[in-house]
Write a protein that holds these residues in place. Structure first.
Motif, PDB file in Angstrom:
ATOM      1  N   LEU A  33       0.830  -1.207   0.000  1.00  0.00           N
ATOM      2  CA  LEU A  33       0.000   0.000   0.000  1.00  0.00           C
ATOM      3  C   LEU A  33       0.864   1.256   0.000  1.00  0.00           C
ATOM      4  N   ASP A  34       1.947   1.254   0.770  1.00  0.00           N
ATOM      5  CA  ASP A  34       2.862   2.403   0.791  1.00  0.00           C
ATOM      6  C   ASP A  34       3.465   2.647  -0.590  1.00  0.00           C
ATOM      7  N   TYR A  35       3.812   1.562  -1.304  1.00  0.00           N
ATOM      8  CA  TYR A  35       4.363   1.698  -2.656  1.00  0.00           C
ATOM      9  C   TYR A  35       3.356   2.400  -3.579  1.00  0.00           C
ATOM     10  N   TYR A  36       2.101   1.983  -3.523  1.00  0.00           N
ATOM     11  CA  TYR A  36       1.072   2.605  -4.363  1.00  0.00           C
ATOM     12  C   TYR A  36       0.793   4.045  -3.933  1.00  0.00           C
ATOM     13  N   ARG A  37       0.723   4.295  -2.631  1.00  0.00           N
ATOM     14  CA  ARG A  37       0.494   5.674  -2.164  1.00  0.00           C
ATOM     15  C   ARG A  37       1.591   6.597  -2.679  1.00  0.00           C
ATOM     16  N   GLU A  38       2.834   6.167  -2.524  1.00  0.00           N
ATOM     17  CA  GLU A  38       3.967   6.970  -2.970  1.00  0.00           C
ATOM     18  C   GLU A  38       3.925   7.127  -4.493  1.00  0.00           C
ATOM     19  N   GLY A  39       3.576   6.065  -5.203  1.00  0.00           N
ATOM     20  CA  GLY A  39       3.502   6.123  -6.659  1.00  0.00           C
ATOM     21  C   GLY A  39       2.466   7.121  -7.149  1.00  0.00           C
ATOM     22  N   PHE A  40       1.276   7.045  -6.574  1.00  0.00           N
ATOM     23  CA  PHE A  40       0.226   7.975  -7.005  1.00  0.00           C
ATOM     24  C   PHE A  40       0.557   9.412  -6.630  1.00  0.00           C
ATOM     25  N   SER A  41       1.213   9.627  -5.502  1.00  0.00           N
ATOM     26  CA  SER A  41       1.522  10.996  -5.081  1.00  0.00           C
ATOM     27  C   SER A  41       2.710  11.591  -5.831  1.00  0.00           C
ATOM     28  N   SER A  42       3.563  10.737  -6.428  1.00  0.00           N
ATOM     29  CA  SER A  42       4.757  11.236  -7.125  1.00  0.00           C
ATOM     30  C   SER A  42       4.711  11.004  -8.629  1.00  0.00           C
ATOM     31  N   ASP A  43       3.543  10.674  -9.164  1.00  0.00           N
ATOM     32  CA  ASP A  43       3.415  10.341 -10.584  1.00  0.00           C
ATOM     33  C   ASP A  43       4.377   9.219 -10.978  1.00  0.00           C
ATOM     34  N   TRP A  44       4.545   8.276 -10.091  1.00  0.00           N
ATOM     35  CA  TRP A  44       5.332   7.065 -10.304  1.00  0.00           C
ATOM     36  C   TRP A  44       6.792   7.366 -10.608  1.00  0.00           C
ATOM     37  N   ALA A  45       7.334   8.387  -9.951  1.00  0.00           N
ATOM     38  CA  ALA A  45       8.734   8.766 -10.144  1.00  0.00           C
ATOM     39  C   ALA A  45       9.688   7.642  -9.729  1.00  0.00           C
ATOM     40  N   ASN A  46       9.317   6.832  -8.763  1.00  0.00           N
ATOM     41  CA  ASN A  46      10.183   5.749  -8.280  1.00  0.00           C
ATOM     42  C   ASN A  46       9.601   4.383  -8.615  1.00  0.00           C
ATOM     43  N   GLU A  47       9.042   4.268  -9.809  1.00  0.00           N
ATOM     44  CA  GLU A  47       8.419   3.013 -10.221  1.00  0.00           C
ATOM     45  C   GLU A  47       9.432   1.880 -10.253  1.00  0.00           C
ATOM     46  N   ASP A  48       9.059   0.773  -9.683  1.00  0.00           N
ATOM     47  CA  ASP A  48       9.891  -0.428  -9.707  1.00  0.00           C
ATOM     48  C   ASP A  48       9.798  -1.023 -11.113  1.00  0.00           C
ATOM     49  N   PRO A  49      10.905  -1.123 -11.838  1.00  0.00           N
ATOM     50  CA  PRO A  49      10.844  -1.625 -13.220  1.00  0.00           C
ATOM     51  C   PRO A  49      10.370  -3.076 -13.318  1.00  0.00           C
ATOM     52  N   LYS A  50      10.446  -3.823 -12.224  1.00  0.00           N
ATOM     53  CA  LYS A  50       9.983  -5.216 -12.238  1.00  0.00           C
ATOM     54  C   LYS A  50       8.471  -5.315 -12.036  1.00  0.00           C
TER      55      LYS A  50
END
Length: 165
Positions: A33-50
């Motif tokens: 959930l933290d990964y998705y929250r951070e992704g949505f708030s940062s426009d997926w700037a730290n997207e995990d390529p895997k």
């Protein structure tokens, strides 16, 4: 003597199996959930390529949320990620489970016009691309085999209130 060894091995296996079931961390889904929250708030700037993130999730006009639901009555919630909109049926794009051997895994993923729907009987209706047609499968979670089994159908897909990211 041989019979006692067999009983002891059976007892040890039972304890191991039961203790394995209870080793599921209480809130195993929080890191996801933290990964998705951070992704949505940062426009997926730290997207995990895997971990493929669909264009729909990256579209700021779409709103996403999550649902925790125990699909098999074992007391462990599974994690659904879905779109919050005015559709009659909630459209889910991702499903995470706690796998007894691997921990957190993204077991089902779809999007870009193809979705999964949670039916009232905890069967998952899943749309997928099949040539020029949409293929529809119905799946039921089997925790003992850590897999989804194909079934003949399910009840009607429902509308679920999602917690927004």
């Amino acid at each position: 003597m041989k019979r006692n060894v067999v009983k002891l091995i059976s007892l040890c296996l039972s304890v191991f199996i039961l203790s394995g079931c209870s080793n599921v961390p209480k809130d195993w889904y929080n890191e996801t959930l933290d990964y998705y929250r951070e992704g949505f708030s940062s426009d997926w700037a730290n997207e995990d390529p895997k971990l493929y993130i669909s264009d729909e999730m990256k579209d700021p006009d779409n709103t996403f949320g999550y649902l925790l639901r125990d699909l098999n009555g074992d007391g462990v919630d599974e994690l659904f990620i879905g779109i919050i909109d005015d559709s009659e049926e909630t459209k889910f794009t991702d499903l995470y489970i706690w796998h007894s051997d691997l921990g957190v895994i993204r077991s089902l993923n779809c999007g870009e016009g193809y979705y999964m729907y949670l039916c009232d009987d905890d069967v998952i209706k899943m749309d997928s691309w099949y040539g020029s047609q949409t293929k529809i499968d119905y799946l039921k979670y089997d925790p003992e085999g850590n897999q989804f089994m194909y079934v003949d159908g399910g009840s009607n897909p429902g509308h679920f209130e999602l917690t927004e990211f």
